[in-house]
Design a protein around this motif. Structure first.
Motif, PDB file in Angstrom:
ATOM      1  N   ARG A 192      -7.663  -9.644  -4.564  1.00  0.00           N
ATOM      2  CA  ARG A 192      -6.791  -8.943  -5.518  1.00  0.00           C
ATOM      3  C   ARG A 192      -6.697  -7.437  -5.241  1.00  0.00           C
ATOM      4  NH1 ARG A 192      -9.535 -10.877 -10.975  1.00  0.00           N
ATOM      5  NH2 ARG A 192     -11.326 -10.789  -9.573  1.00  0.00           N
ATOM      6  N   LEU A 193      -7.629  -6.938  -4.416  1.00  0.00           N
ATOM      7  CA  LEU A 193      -7.684  -5.482  -4.201  1.00  0.00           C
ATOM      8  C   LEU A 193      -6.371  -4.914  -3.644  1.00  0.00           C
ATOM      9  CD1 LEU A 193      -9.399  -2.890  -4.249  1.00  0.00           C
ATOM     10  CD2 LEU A 193     -10.137  -3.438  -1.920  1.00  0.00           C
ATOM     11  N   GLU A 194      -5.822  -5.563  -2.627  1.00  0.00           N
ATOM     12  CA  GLU A 194      -4.603  -5.010  -2.010  1.00  0.00           C
ATOM     13  C   GLU A 194      -3.461  -4.938  -3.032  1.00  0.00           C
ATOM     14  OE1 GLU A 194      -3.094  -6.826   1.600  1.00  0.00           O
ATOM     15  OE2 GLU A 194      -1.768  -5.102   1.939  1.00  0.00           O
ATOM     16  N   GLY A 195      -3.357  -5.976  -3.880  1.00  0.00           N
ATOM     17  CA  GLY A 195      -2.301  -6.006  -4.900  1.00  0.00           C
ATOM     18  C   GLY A 195      -2.421  -4.813  -5.849  1.00  0.00           C
ATOM     19  N   ILE A 228     -18.348  -0.199   5.752  1.00  0.00           N
ATOM     20  CA  ILE A 228     -17.593  -1.462   5.936  1.00  0.00           C
ATOM     21  C   ILE A 228     -16.728  -1.770   4.706  1.00  0.00           C
ATOM     22  CG2 ILE A 228     -17.792  -3.954   6.408  1.00  0.00           C
ATOM     23  CD1 ILE A 228     -18.910  -2.375   8.753  1.00  0.00           C
ATOM     24  N   ASP A 229     -17.318  -1.653   3.508  1.00  0.00           N
ATOM     25  CA  ASP A 229     -16.559  -2.020   2.295  1.00  0.00           C
ATOM     26  C   ASP A 229     -15.421  -1.045   1.990  1.00  0.00           C
ATOM     27  OD1 ASP A 229     -18.484  -3.963   2.198  1.00  0.00           O
ATOM     28  OD2 ASP A 229     -19.553  -3.148   0.468  1.00  0.00           O
ATOM     29  N   ALA A 230     -15.532   0.150   2.529  1.00  0.00           N
ATOM     30  CA  ALA A 230     -14.469   1.149   2.290  1.00  0.00           C
ATOM     31  C   ALA A 230     -13.307   0.969   3.269  1.00  0.00           C
ATOM     32  CB  ALA A 230     -15.052   2.562   2.406  1.00  0.00           C
ATOM     33  N   LEU A 231     -13.539   0.252   4.365  1.00  0.00           N
ATOM     34  CA  LEU A 231     -12.491   0.101   5.391  1.00  0.00           C
ATOM     35  C   LEU A 231     -11.194  -0.499   4.856  1.00  0.00           C
ATOM     36  CD1 LEU A 231     -14.449  -1.134   8.575  1.00  0.00           C
ATOM     37  CD2 LEU A 231     -13.292   1.052   8.245  1.00  0.00           C
ATOM     38  N   PRO A 232     -11.260  -1.671   4.126  1.00  0.00           N
ATOM     39  CA  PRO A 232     -10.005  -2.240   3.636  1.00  0.00           C
ATOM     40  C   PRO A 232      -9.252  -1.294   2.701  1.00  0.00           C
ATOM     41  CG  PRO A 232     -11.873  -3.719   3.189  1.00  0.00           C
ATOM     42  CD  PRO A 232     -12.425  -2.507   3.829  1.00  0.00           C
ATOM     43  N   VAL A 233      -9.979  -0.488   1.948  1.00  0.00           N
ATOM     44  CA  VAL A 233      -9.319   0.439   1.009  1.00  0.00           C
ATOM     45  C   VAL A 233      -8.469   1.436   1.814  1.00  0.00           C
ATOM     46  CG1 VAL A 233      -9.682   2.175  -0.786  1.00  0.00           C
ATOM     47  CG2 VAL A 233     -11.223   0.190  -0.654  1.00  0.00           C
ATOM     48  N   VAL A 234      -9.057   1.960   2.880  1.00  0.00           N
ATOM     49  CA  VAL A 234      -8.334   2.936   3.716  1.00  0.00           C
ATOM     50  C   VAL A 234      -7.135   2.244   4.368  1.00  0.00           C
ATOM     51  CG1 VAL A 234      -8.528   4.549   5.655  1.00  0.00           C
ATOM     52  CG2 VAL A 234     -10.520   4.143   4.180  1.00  0.00           C
ATOM     53  N   TYR A 249      -5.466  -0.539   3.422  1.00  0.00           N
ATOM     54  CA  TYR A 249      -4.382  -0.888   2.487  1.00  0.00           C
ATOM     55  C   TYR A 249      -3.585   0.359   2.086  1.00  0.00           C
ATOM     56  CZ  TYR A 249      -6.893  -5.357   1.896  1.00  0.00           C
ATOM     57  OH  TYR A 249      -7.524  -6.550   2.103  1.00  0.00           O
ATOM     58  N   CYS A 250      -4.281   1.473   1.902  1.00  0.00           N
ATOM     59  CA  CYS A 250      -3.555   2.706   1.529  1.00  0.00           C
ATOM     60  C   CYS A 250      -2.646   3.126   2.674  1.00  0.00           C
ATOM     61  CB  CYS A 250      -4.537   3.841   1.204  1.00  0.00           C
ATOM     62  SG  CYS A 250      -5.367   3.614  -0.368  1.00  0.00           S
ATOM     63  N   SER A 251      -3.185   3.093   3.885  1.00  0.00           N
ATOM     64  CA  SER A 251      -2.412   3.541   5.038  1.00  0.00           C
ATOM     65  C   SER A 251      -1.203   2.623   5.271  1.00  0.00           C
ATOM     66  CB  SER A 251      -3.332   3.565   6.260  1.00  0.00           C
ATOM     67  OG  SER A 251      -2.700   4.200   7.314  1.00  0.00           O
ATOM     68  N   GLU A 252      -1.450   1.310   5.251  1.00  0.00           N
ATOM     69  CA  GLU A 252      -0.354   0.360   5.542  1.00  0.00           C
ATOM     70  C   GLU A 252       0.737   0.371   4.475  1.00  0.00           C
ATOM     71  OE1 GLU A 252      -2.970  -2.899   8.059  1.00  0.00           O
ATOM     72  OE2 GLU A 252      -2.304  -3.419   6.031  1.00  0.00           O
ATOM     73  N   ASN A 253       0.339   0.655   3.226  1.00  0.00           N
ATOM     74  CA  ASN A 253       1.316   0.610   2.134  1.00  0.00           C
ATOM     75  C   ASN A 253       1.842   1.986   1.733  1.00  0.00           C
ATOM     76  OD1 ASN A 253       1.374  -2.341   1.342  1.00  0.00           O
ATOM     77  ND2 ASN A 253      -0.831  -1.949   1.308  1.00  0.00           N
ATOM     78  N   GLY A 254       1.507   2.996   2.523  1.00  0.00           N
ATOM     79  CA  GLY A 254       2.011   4.352   2.264  1.00  0.00           C
ATOM     80  C   GLY A 254       1.525   4.914   0.933  1.00  0.00           C
ATOM     81  N   LYS A 255       0.273   4.617   0.565  1.00  0.00           N
ATOM     82  CA  LYS A 255      -0.276   5.094  -0.721  1.00  0.00           C
ATOM     83  C   LYS A 255      -1.259   6.230  -0.487  1.00  0.00           C
ATOM     84  CE  LYS A 255       1.766   1.877  -3.133  1.00  0.00           C
ATOM     85  NZ  LYS A 255       2.725   2.123  -4.190  1.00  0.00           N
ATOM     86  N   ARG A 256      -1.282   7.141  -1.423  1.00  0.00           N
ATOM     87  CA  ARG A 256      -2.193   8.285  -1.333  1.00  0.00           C
ATOM     88  C   ARG A 256      -3.630   7.843  -1.660  1.00  0.00           C
ATOM     89  NH1 ARG A 256      -2.576  13.065  -5.584  1.00  0.00           N
ATOM     90  NH2 ARG A 256      -3.973  14.390  -4.361  1.00  0.00           N
ATOM     91  N   LEU A 257      -4.610   8.454  -0.977  1.00  0.00           N
ATOM     92  CA  LEU A 257      -6.022   8.108  -1.190  1.00  0.00           C
ATOM     93  C   LEU A 257      -6.854   9.370  -1.450  1.00  0.00           C
ATOM     94  CD1 LEU A 257      -8.532   6.149  -0.942  1.00  0.00           C
ATOM     95  CD2 LEU A 257      -8.499   6.647   1.505  1.00  0.00           C
ATOM     96  N   ILE A 258      -7.664   9.320  -2.530  1.00  0.00           N
ATOM     97  CA  ILE A 258      -8.713  10.348  -2.708  1.00  0.00           C
ATOM     98  C   ILE A 258     -10.031   9.612  -2.467  1.00  0.00           C
ATOM     99  CG2 ILE A 258      -9.871  11.950  -4.279  1.00  0.00           C
ATOM    100  CD1 ILE A 258      -7.240  12.447  -5.679  1.00  0.00           C
ATOM    101  N   HIS A 259     -10.713   9.967  -1.384  1.00  0.00           N
ATOM    102  CA  HIS A 259     -11.945   9.262  -1.033  1.00  0.00           C
ATOM    103  C   HIS A 259     -13.167  10.126  -1.349  1.00  0.00           C
ATOM    104  CE1 HIS A 259     -14.447   6.317   0.909  1.00  0.00           C
ATOM    105  NE2 HIS A 259     -15.162   7.343   1.347  1.00  0.00           N
ATOM    106  N   LEU A 261      -1.455   8.911   6.844  1.00  0.00           N
ATOM    107  CA  LEU A 261      -2.066   8.651   5.524  1.00  0.00           C
ATOM    108  C   LEU A 261      -2.190   9.973   4.751  1.00  0.00           C
ATOM    109  CD1 LEU A 261      -3.718   6.819   3.489  1.00  0.00           C
ATOM    110  CD2 LEU A 261      -5.765   7.530   4.758  1.00  0.00           C
ATOM    111  N   GLU A 262      -1.754   9.945   3.482  1.00  0.00           N
ATOM    112  CA  GLU A 262      -1.935  11.123   2.622  1.00  0.00           C
ATOM    113  C   GLU A 262      -3.304  11.007   1.981  1.00  0.00           C
ATOM    114  OE1 GLU A 262       1.221  11.572  -0.193  1.00  0.00           O
ATOM    115  OE2 GLU A 262       2.738  11.668   1.380  1.00  0.00           O
TER     116      GLU A 262
END
Ligand SMILES: NC(=O)c1ccc[n+]([C@@H]2O[C@H](COP(=O)([O-])OP(=O)(O)OC[C@H]3O[C@@H](n4cnc5c(N)ncnc54)[C@H](O)[C@@H]3O)[C@@H](O)[C@H]2O)c1
Ligand SMILES: O=c1ccn([C@@H]2O[C@H](COP(=O)(O)OP(=O)(O)O[C@H]3OC[C@](O)(CO)[C@H]3O)[C@@H](O)[C@H]2O)c(=O)[nH]1
Length: 386
Positions: free
Chosen positions: A79-82, A115-121, A123-133, A202-203
């Protein structure tokens, strides 16, 4: 809430934020701020919700339609990517971030922070979403000054100890010092986020917190966490004070830290959220350079402040020394000194911390006393009766 404008005078549009790790210490304060002072929506992701329960219930709360809790373990939930796709901005706070775990559970620590942070980065990059890490001040490791002779005058020169985002090196101990598993994992995920920015647009914003402390930090062992658990220093010392036992100084309590009040730090994060043009592409130290103490001085101050807020006299031997091997086990090591340089955050966001160490300890220990004193008394009398 009406008429909110950013630092350049432009109106701020309400956004949806996917906040991962929203149920933790920082997440709970950020959710509180976003609900009470902004029109933004939060999709709060965590495995726990106790620290944000007061924001989720009852359904009559004025912000009830602006916060949703999703009990998700980001290690294994499709569900995370959604959720990231539904949001304008993702903030990733999820991590194992208590030093007692770094050398005793290095695999969990590395998996959690890298490792667990990789999908978050991704999904943000592939979907053009901004990330505050959320990274950490621990990526600086030790100061250059730590390697100079004890009596070297250069140790007094800020060039050898003040930590700057764009110029300071990352100095970790050897591999068998597993303490650095966390810092190393955080450094690599920072490099990955940065590379996604450089190569794929990636923003992003990277936050390096310097010992943020305040109410709801970690747990009191045996009360709202495991009896044998070792939380971060604020909760360790609070636990000792509540139980009227000496505060344990690891390796003499000589390490130095700068502590910042959580509420000051949250102001900085809100500025990042609402000023993307000023925050994107930057790494920010967020700390209070004016609140530096040794751990021994912190223990003395907390003892004094706790006495004031609880009305109890302090015990005869308020501190004892303990070796790091005894306290944390094999493979522990430490950062000697952590003073954040504030140039970049000041220039980009005009932000400065406000609260003195004394004041922040006074409000935090008042909270600890009010929240835990009775429960600790009861738990201790049960143990004595048995
Ligand atoms: N508090 C500080 O001073 C400080 C200093 C440096 C860095 N940081 C960083 O800030 C972030 C937040 O720190 P905090 O102090 O709020 O810690 P915290 O432990 O209170 O919060 C982290 C939250 O993430 C959640 N989480 C962990 N793994 C998860 C997973 N797999 N799925 C879903 N949720 C998960 C935890 O349940 C917890 O609620 C961390 O990344 C930490 O490394 C904090
Ligand atoms: O009972 C105790 C507990 C700790 N110490 C010493 O205090 C210093 C600070 O410890 P702590 O706050 O637990 O953690 P660190 O500052 O070392 O690391 C944190 O910094 C940021 C973060 O990334 C996330 O919060 C985390 O890694 C330290 O010197 C301990 O040895 C003590 O004397 N007695």
């Amino acid at each position: 809430m009406a008429g909110r404008v950013d630092l350049d005078g432009n109106p701020i549009k309400p956004i949806t934020i996917c906040m991962i790790g929203a149920g933790g210490f920082i997440g709970s304060h950020l959710c509180e701020k976003l609900m009470s002072e902004t029109p933004h929506k939060v999709l709060a992701v965590d495995v726990y919700s106790d620290k944000i329960k007061h924001l989720l219930e009852p359904a009559t709360l004025p912000w009830a339609d602006r916060i949703q809790f999703h009990r998700i373990n980001i290690k294994n939930d499709s569900r995370l990517e959604g959720l990231i796709k539904m949001a304008d901005l993702t903030i990733n706070l999820a991590a194992i971030c208590t030093p007692a775990d770094y050398n005793t559970r290095p695999l969990d620590t590395i998996y959690s922070n890298f490792i667990d942070a990789l999908p978050v980065v991704k999904y943000c990059s592939e979907n053009g979403k901004r990330l505050i890490h959320f990274s950490t001040c621990e990526v600086y490791g030790k100061t250059i000054g730590a390697f100079l002779p004890k009596d070297s005058p250069l140790r007094q020169d800020p060039a050898y100890y003040v930590l700057k985002e764009d110029t300071s090196p990352c100095i970790f101990g050897s591999i068998e010092k597993q303490r650095w598993s966390y810092a190393c994992a955080k450094q690599l995920i920072e490099r990955l986020v940065y590379a996604e920015g450089a190569e794929n647009g990636l923003e992003f914003t990277i936050v390096r917190p310097f010992n943020w402390i305040g109410p709801r930090m970690d747990f009191i062992p045996g009360i709202d966490g495991p009896s044998e658990g070792v939380p971060r220093v604020l909760a360790c010392f609070s636990n000792n004070l509540l139980r009227r036992e000496p505060l344990k100084l690891v390796d003499g309590g000589e390490s130095q830290r700068t502590f910042i009040y959580i509420k000051d730090a949250i102001e900085a994060v809100l500025l990042m959220i609402e000023n993307p043009a000023r925050a994107n592409g930057h790494i920010f130290n967020v700390g209070n350079p004016n609140n530096e103490v040794t751990v021994r001085q912190l223990a003395e101050m907390m003892t004094q402040v706790y006495s004031k807020v609880s009305g109890e006299s302090s015990i005869e031997t308020p501190t004892i020394d303990v070796s790091s091997k005894e306290f944390y086990g094999e493979g522990y090591d430490d950062s000697d000194k952590r003073i954040p340089d504030m140039t970049i955050i000041n220039r980009q966001l005009g932000w400065n911390p406000k609260t003195s160490l004394w004041d922040l300890l006074e409000s935090t220990l008042t909270y600890q006393h009010r929240t835990y004193a009775e429960a600790v008394k009861q738990a201790m009398s049960k143990t004595t009766a048995n």
